[in-house]
Design a protein around this motif. Structure first.
Motif, short mmCIF file in Angstrom:
data_model
loop_
_atom_site.label_atom_id
_atom_site.label_comp_id
_atom_site.label_asym_id
_atom_site.label_seq_id
_atom_site.Cartn_x
_atom_site.Cartn_y
_atom_site.Cartn_z
N SER A 183 0.82 -1.21 0.00
CA SER A 183 0.00 0.00 0.00
C SER A 183 0.85 1.26 0.00
O SER A 183 0.36 2.34 -0.35
CB SER A 183 -0.93 0.02 1.22
OG SER A 183 -1.72 -1.14 1.27
N THR A 227 1.10 -6.85 -10.53
CA THR A 227 0.01 -6.17 -11.24
C THR A 227 0.23 -4.66 -11.33
O THR A 227 -0.48 -3.98 -12.06
CB THR A 227 -1.34 -6.44 -10.55
OG1 THR A 227 -1.25 -6.06 -9.18
CG2 THR A 227 -1.71 -7.92 -10.65
N ASP A 236 -0.69 -13.41 -6.33
CA ASP A 236 -2.01 -13.14 -5.75
C ASP A 236 -2.03 -11.94 -4.82
O ASP A 236 -3.11 -11.50 -4.41
CB ASP A 236 -2.51 -14.37 -4.98
CG ASP A 236 -2.83 -15.54 -5.91
OD1 ASP A 236 -2.99 -15.31 -7.12
OD2 ASP A 236 -2.90 -16.68 -5.42
N THR A 271 -2.23 -8.50 -4.47
CA THR A 271 -2.56 -7.31 -5.23
C THR A 271 -3.13 -6.25 -4.30
O THR A 271 -3.56 -6.56 -3.18
CB THR A 271 -3.60 -7.63 -6.32
OG1 THR A 271 -4.84 -8.00 -5.68
CG2 THR A 271 -3.13 -8.79 -7.21
N LEU A 272 -3.14 -5.02 -4.76
CA LEU A 272 -3.72 -3.95 -3.95
C LEU A 272 -5.21 -4.19 -3.71
O LEU A 272 -5.73 -3.88 -2.64
CB LEU A 272 -3.50 -2.61 -4.65
CG LEU A 272 -2.08 -2.05 -4.59
CD1 LEU A 272 -1.95 -0.85 -5.51
CD2 LEU A 272 -1.69 -1.68 -3.16
N GLU A 273 -5.89 -4.75 -4.71
CA GLU A 273 -7.32 -5.00 -4.58
C GLU A 273 -7.60 -6.04 -3.50
O GLU A 273 -8.56 -5.91 -2.73
CB GLU A 273 -7.89 -5.46 -5.92
CG GLU A 273 -7.87 -4.42 -7.02
CD GLU A 273 -6.49 -4.16 -7.60
OE1 GLU A 273 -6.29 -3.08 -8.17
OE2 GLU A 273 -5.60 -5.04 -7.46
N ARG A 274 -6.79 -7.07 -3.42
CA ARG A 274 -7.01 -8.15 -2.46
C ARG A 274 -6.34 -7.91 -1.12
O ARG A 274 -6.85 -8.33 -0.08
CB ARG A 274 -6.47 -9.47 -3.04
CG ARG A 274 -7.22 -10.01 -4.24
CD ARG A 274 -6.54 -11.28 -4.72
NE ARG A 274 -7.22 -11.86 -5.88
CZ ARG A 274 -6.79 -12.92 -6.54
NH1 ARG A 274 -5.67 -13.52 -6.17
NH2 ARG A 274 -7.46 -13.39 -7.59
N SER A 275 -5.17 -7.28 -1.16
CA SER A 275 -4.33 -7.24 0.04
C SER A 275 -3.93 -5.85 0.49
O SER A 275 -3.18 -5.71 1.45
CB SER A 275 -3.06 -8.08 -0.20
OG SER A 275 -3.38 -9.38 -0.67
N GLY A 276 -4.40 -4.83 -0.19
CA GLY A 276 -4.02 -3.48 0.20
C GLY A 276 -4.73 -3.05 1.47
O GLY A 276 -5.93 -3.26 1.63
#
Length: 292
Positions: free
Chosen positions: A79, A113, A279, A281-286
């Motif tokens: 992030s 990504t 896996d 990614t900012l969408e999943r893990s941000g």
């Protein structure tokens, strides 16, 4: 007992064996770090994403060990990737840790990504290195293509690539790429705790490891840590149990023979215990890393 060190590619000595605080609650971290340092550990590994950097700093201060004798390693979370964001991430971590200089600052994941942000984040690490705010820089969970691209696109080769390595998942291609670039492989989950966390069986009860351990009057955990050291890797085991903290450090008074090392090498399953680097990614893990 003298702890072995590895000399990084910029000449900085780093303890071979460190103490990790992944998933250690903030309230327990200071006491655990203090205990580890009094046991003999001199490398403490944390991360902004673990939310316990303050506890690490407090534990170091409580231990009474001079700051210059403790090697502090922490990680920038995805992030906070980007040049300016990563410079600020250093400020957040250094203030939480209570130090002006961080010994090793690494990127927590490759973030393929948005790899442009990863490169900008690494360039910020290079700036921090030039400014003397960190002694060494590196990466974590980088696969061969990630590392090859990073080395080609930046000016300072990472000193360390911290990745999941244990007898059941040895990442030989990653280790080979690290070696090619002069990067130290540092094992997280070095005694396979991640396999239990993910619902698998414990490596600690593997018959091969137990047999080798019995031959040396050691435990299977100690055998695995010795295996890492003899194969030229650094390792950061984690435990909050006092007896385990001491046990994991007591690995410098025996050697595995070539046959024993080969038997451990043969335990490879090819099954990753942790998340696939792709896996993360900012969408999943941000998530937001709080200010200091």
């Amino acid at each position: 007992m003298v702890q072995m060190t590895i000399t990084l590619n910029n000449g900085v000595p780093m303890p071979t064996l460190g103490y990790g605080v992944f998933q250690t609650p903030e309230a327990e971290t200071a006491a655990a770090v203090e205990r580890a340092l009094k046991t003999g550990y001199r490398l403490i590994d944390t991360a902004a994403g673990y939310m316990n950097e303050r506890g690490v700093g407090e534990g170091i201060r409580r231990s009474g060990i001079p700051r210059e004798e403790v090697f502090i390693e922490t990680k920038v979370w995805i992030s906070d990737y980007g040049f300016d964001q990563t410079l600020h991430a250093f400020e957040k971590s250094s203030k939480k840790l209570g130090v002006d200089v961080i010994d090793l600052l690494i990127l927590h994941a490759p973030l393929p990504t948005a790899f442009g942000s990863t490169l900008d984040a690494y360039r910020a690490l290079e700036e921090l290195l030039r400014a003397g705010k960190v002694k060494a820089i590196g990466v974590s969970n980088f696969m061969p293509d990630h590392l090859d691209t990073l080395v080609a696109e930046t000016n300072v080769t990472p000193a360390v690539n911290q990745v999941e390595i244990h007898p059941y998942f040895q990442q030989r291609e990653v280790a080979g790429t690290n070696l090619k670039h002069g990067v130290v492989s540092q094992a997280w989950s070095p005694i396979g705790g991640i396999t239990v966390y993910r619902g698998g069986g414990s490596i600690l009860t593997d018959p091969v490891l137990l047999e080798i351990a019995e031959a040396h009057g050691k435990t299977s955990a100690q055998v695995m840590l010795r295996w890492h050291i003899q194969e030229g890797r650094a390792a950061i085991p984690k435990s909050v149990t006092p007896s385990r903290i001491a046990e994991n450090f007591d690995v410098f008074d025996f050697d595995l023979n070539a046959e024993e090392v080969a038997r451990i090498d043969a335990l490879e399953t090819g099954v990753r215990g942790g998340p696939e680097p792709e896996d993360l990614t900012l969408e999943r893990s941000g998530f937001v890393i709080p200010e200091a």
